[in-house]
Design a protein around this motif. Structure first.
Motif, PDB file in Angstrom:
ATOM      1  N   LYS A 157      16.583   3.454   6.821  1.00 37.05           N
ATOM      2  CA  LYS A 157      15.888   2.570   5.877  1.00 37.05           C
ATOM      3  C   LYS A 157      14.436   2.369   6.304  1.00 37.05           C
ATOM      4  N   ASP A 158      14.233   2.145   7.603  1.00 38.60           N
ATOM      5  CA  ASP A 158      12.871   1.966   8.101  1.00 38.60           C
ATOM      6  C   ASP A 158      12.038   3.225   7.879  1.00 38.60           C
ATOM      7  N   ALA A 159      12.645   4.380   8.156  1.00 42.78           N
ATOM      8  CA  ALA A 159      11.924   5.648   7.964  1.00 42.78           C
ATOM      9  C   ALA A 159      11.574   5.840   6.495  1.00 42.78           C
ATOM     10  N   ASN A 160      12.531   5.562   5.604  1.00 42.97           N
ATOM     11  CA  ASN A 160      12.258   5.689   4.167  1.00 42.97           C
ATOM     12  C   ASN A 160      11.165   4.724   3.737  1.00 42.97           C
ATOM     13  N   SER A 161      11.194   3.512   4.281  1.00 39.07           N
ATOM     14  CA  SER A 161      10.172   2.520   3.953  1.00 39.07           C
ATOM     15  C   SER A 161       8.792   3.003   4.401  1.00 39.07           C
ATOM     16  N   VAL A 162       8.723   3.555   5.630  1.00 37.95           N
ATOM     17  CA  VAL A 162       7.445   4.062   6.144  1.00 37.95           C
ATOM     18  C   VAL A 162       6.970   5.235   5.289  1.00 37.95           C
ATOM     19  N   ILE A 163       7.894   6.105   4.919  1.00 39.38           N
ATOM     20  CA  ILE A 163       7.532   7.267   4.086  1.00 39.38           C
ATOM     21  C   ILE A 163       7.005   6.793   2.732  1.00 39.38           C
ATOM     22  N   GLU A 164       7.686   5.834   2.119  1.00 45.40           N
ATOM     23  CA  GLU A 164       7.247   5.318   0.823  1.00 45.40           C
ATOM     24  C   GLU A 164       5.871   4.659   0.934  1.00 45.40           C
ATOM     25  N   LYS A 165       5.677   3.906   2.008  1.00 46.87           N
ATOM     26  CA  LYS A 165       4.362   3.288   2.203  1.00 46.87           C
ATOM     27  C   LYS A 165       3.288   4.347   2.399  1.00 46.87           C
ATOM     28  N   ALA A 166       3.614   5.384   3.170  1.00 48.89           N
ATOM     29  CA  ALA A 166       2.648   6.458   3.405  1.00 48.89           C
ATOM     30  C   ALA A 166       2.333   7.179   2.099  1.00 48.89           C
ATOM     31  N   LYS A 167       3.369   7.440   1.288  1.00 51.81           N
ATOM     32  CA  LYS A 167       3.139   8.105  -0.009  1.00 51.81           C
ATOM     33  C   LYS A 167       2.267   7.234  -0.905  1.00 51.81           C
ATOM     34  N   ALA A 168       2.559   5.931  -0.946  1.00 54.79           N
ATOM     35  CA  ALA A 168       1.767   5.025  -1.776  1.00 54.79           C
ATOM     36  C   ALA A 168       0.332   4.981  -1.278  1.00 54.79           C
ATOM     37  N   GLU A 169       0.168   4.963   0.054  1.00 59.38           N
ATOM     38  CA  GLU A 169      -1.171   4.961   0.636  1.00 59.38           C
ATOM     39  C   GLU A 169      -1.911   6.255   0.292  1.00 59.38           C
ATOM     40  N   MET A 170      -1.191   7.387   0.348  1.00 55.59           N
ATOM     41  CA  MET A 170      -1.829   8.674   0.011  1.00 55.59           C
ATOM     42  C   MET A 170      -2.275   8.698  -1.450  1.00 55.59           C
ATOM     43  N   LYS A 228      -2.943   6.144  -3.296  1.00 52.91           N
ATOM     44  CA  LYS A 228      -4.047   5.196  -3.414  1.00 52.91           C
ATOM     45  C   LYS A 228      -5.349   5.824  -2.909  1.00 52.91           C
ATOM     46  N   GLU A 229      -5.288   6.485  -1.743  1.00 57.44           N
ATOM     47  CA  GLU A 229      -6.471   7.142  -1.191  1.00 57.44           C
ATOM     48  C   GLU A 229      -6.937   8.287  -2.095  1.00 57.44           C
ATOM     49  N   ARG A 230      -5.978   9.064  -2.625  1.00 53.45           N
ATOM     50  CA  ARG A 230      -6.347  10.157  -3.521  1.00 53.45           C
ATOM     51  C   ARG A 230      -7.016   9.612  -4.779  1.00 53.45           C
ATOM     52  N   ASP A 231      -6.432   8.539  -5.349  1.00 56.14           N
ATOM     53  CA  ASP A 231      -7.028   7.936  -6.541  1.00 56.14           C
ATOM     54  C   ASP A 231      -8.426   7.398  -6.231  1.00 56.14           C
ATOM     55  N   LYS A 232      -8.559   6.803  -5.055  1.00 55.53           N
ATOM     56  CA  LYS A 232      -9.860   6.273  -4.646  1.00 55.53           C
ATOM     57  C   LYS A 232     -10.874   7.411  -4.499  1.00 55.53           C
ATOM     58  N   ALA A 233     -10.413   8.510  -3.841  1.00 54.14           N
ATOM     59  CA  ALA A 233     -11.312   9.655  -3.656  1.00 54.14           C
ATOM     60  C   ALA A 233     -11.688  10.262  -5.009  1.00 54.14           C
ATOM     61  N   GLU A 234     -10.734  10.385  -5.917  1.00 54.54           N
ATOM     62  CA  GLU A 234     -11.019  10.914  -7.253  1.00 54.54           C
ATOM     63  C   GLU A 234     -12.012  10.011  -7.987  1.00 54.54           C
ATOM     64  N   GLN A 235     -11.806   8.715  -7.850  1.00 56.75           N
ATOM     65  CA  GLN A 235     -12.705   7.764  -8.508  1.00 56.75           C
ATOM     66  C   GLN A 235     -14.117   7.894  -7.962  1.00 56.75           C
ATOM     67  N   GLU A 236     -14.216   7.995  -6.623  1.00 54.50           N
ATOM     68  CA  GLU A 236     -15.538   8.151  -6.017  1.00 54.50           C
ATOM     69  C   GLU A 236     -16.178   9.462  -6.461  1.00 54.50           C
ATOM     70  N   LEU A 237     -15.370  10.523  -6.520  1.00 56.28           N
ATOM     71  CA  LEU A 237     -15.884  11.826  -6.954  1.00 56.28           C
ATOM     72  C   LEU A 237     -16.376  11.752  -8.404  1.00 56.28           C
ATOM     73  N   LYS A 238     -15.615  11.057  -9.239  1.00 58.36           N
ATOM     74  CA  LYS A 238     -16.033  10.911 -10.630  1.00 58.36           C
ATOM     75  C   LYS A 238     -17.343  10.130 -10.727  1.00 58.36           C
ATOM     76  N   GLN A 239     -17.439   9.056  -9.921  1.00 56.47           N
ATOM     77  CA  GLN A 239     -18.653   8.254  -9.937  1.00 56.47           C
ATOM     78  C   GLN A 239     -19.855   9.084  -9.470  1.00 56.47           C
ATOM     79  N   GLN A 240     -19.633   9.871  -8.393  1.00 65.30           N
ATOM     80  CA  GLN A 240     -20.728  10.698  -7.899  1.00 65.30           C
ATOM     81  C   GLN A 240     -21.100  11.763  -8.931  1.00 65.30           C
ATOM     82  N   THR A 241     -20.080  12.331  -9.578  1.00 70.26           N
ATOM     83  CA  THR A 241     -20.367  13.338 -10.611  1.00 70.26           C
ATOM     84  C   THR A 241     -21.163  12.727 -11.762  1.00 70.26           C
ATOM     85  N   VAL A 242     -20.761  11.531 -12.162  1.00 66.55           N
ATOM     86  CA  VAL A 242     -21.468  10.853 -13.246  1.00 66.55           C
ATOM     87  C   VAL A 242     -22.906  10.544 -12.820  1.00 66.55           C
TER      88      VAL A 242
END
Length: 159
Positions: free
Chosen positions: A97-110, A112-126
Motif C-alpha cells: 500500500k505504501d509503495a502504491n501510494s508513493v507511486i501514485e504520488k510520483a505519477k501525480a507529481e510527474m 503536474k511537472e509535465r503540465d507545468k513545463a508545457e504551460q511554461e513552454l506555451k508561455q515562452q512560445t507565445v
C-alpha cells in the motif's frame, strides 16, 4: 583294640547334654535370627517390587507428560507460526500500500511537472511569437530578414 563302652556312653551323654544346652540357649536364638533375616529379605523383596512398580508407573506418567508437552509445544509452535505468517502478510500488505501510494504520488507529481513545463513552454512560445510579431510589425521585412527571424525563433525554441 578294645572299645571302652563307658567312654562311648559318656561321650554320647555329653553330646546329648551339649545339644540340649545349645538348643536351650542358642538354637532358638539362631532360629529366630534366621526367621527375622528371612522376613527382612522378604520385606526387602516386596519393597523392591513395590518400588519397581512405582518406577514403572512414574515412567509411564513421565512418558505421558513428555508426550503431552511435545503436543503442546507443537501446538504453540504452530500458533506462533500462524501469527508470524499473519504479521508477515500484514507487513507485506502495508508495504505494498505504501509503495502504491508513493507511486501514485510520483505519477501525480510527474503529471503536474509535465503540465507545468508545457504551460511554461506555451508561455515562452507565445512570448516569442509576440516578440517576433512586434519586430515584424516594426520593421519592413525582406527575404533575408524573414529567414533571420525564423532562425532566431528556432534557436530560441530549441527545435
Amino acid at each position: 583294640m578294645t572299645i571302652d563302652w563307658f567312654t562311648v556312653l559318656a561321650t554320647i551323654i555329653n553330646f546329648i547334654i551339649l545339644v540340649a544346652i545349645l538348643k536351650h540357649f542358642f538354637f532358638n536364638k539362631v532360629k529366630d535370627l534366621l526367621k527375622k533375616r528371612q522376613e527382612d529379605i522378604t520385606a526387602q523383596i516386596r519393597e523392591a517390587d513395590e518400588n519397581a512398580e512405582k518406577a514403572r508407573k512414574l515412567r509411564i506418567d513421565n512418558e505421558n507428560l513428555l508426550k503431552s508437552a511435545k503436543e503442546e509445544g507443537k501446538k504453540i509452535t504452530e500458533e506462533q507460526k500462524r501469527k508470524a505468517d499473519k504479521l508477515y502478510e500484514e507487513i507485506i500488505d502495508n508495504a505494498q500500500k505504501d509503495a502504491n501510494s508513493v507511486i501514485e504520488k510520483a505519477k501525480a507529481e510527474m503529471v503536474k511537472e509535465r503540465d507545468k513545463a508545457e504551460q511554461e513552454l506555451k508561455q515562452q512560445t507565445v512570448q516569442l511569437a509576440l516578440m517576433m510579431s512586434s519586430k515584424i510589425l516594426n520593421e519592413v521585412i525582406d527575404e533575408e530578414k524573414h529567414r533571420q527571424l525564423i532562425d532566431e525563433f528556432i534557436s530560441k525554441v530549441g527545435i
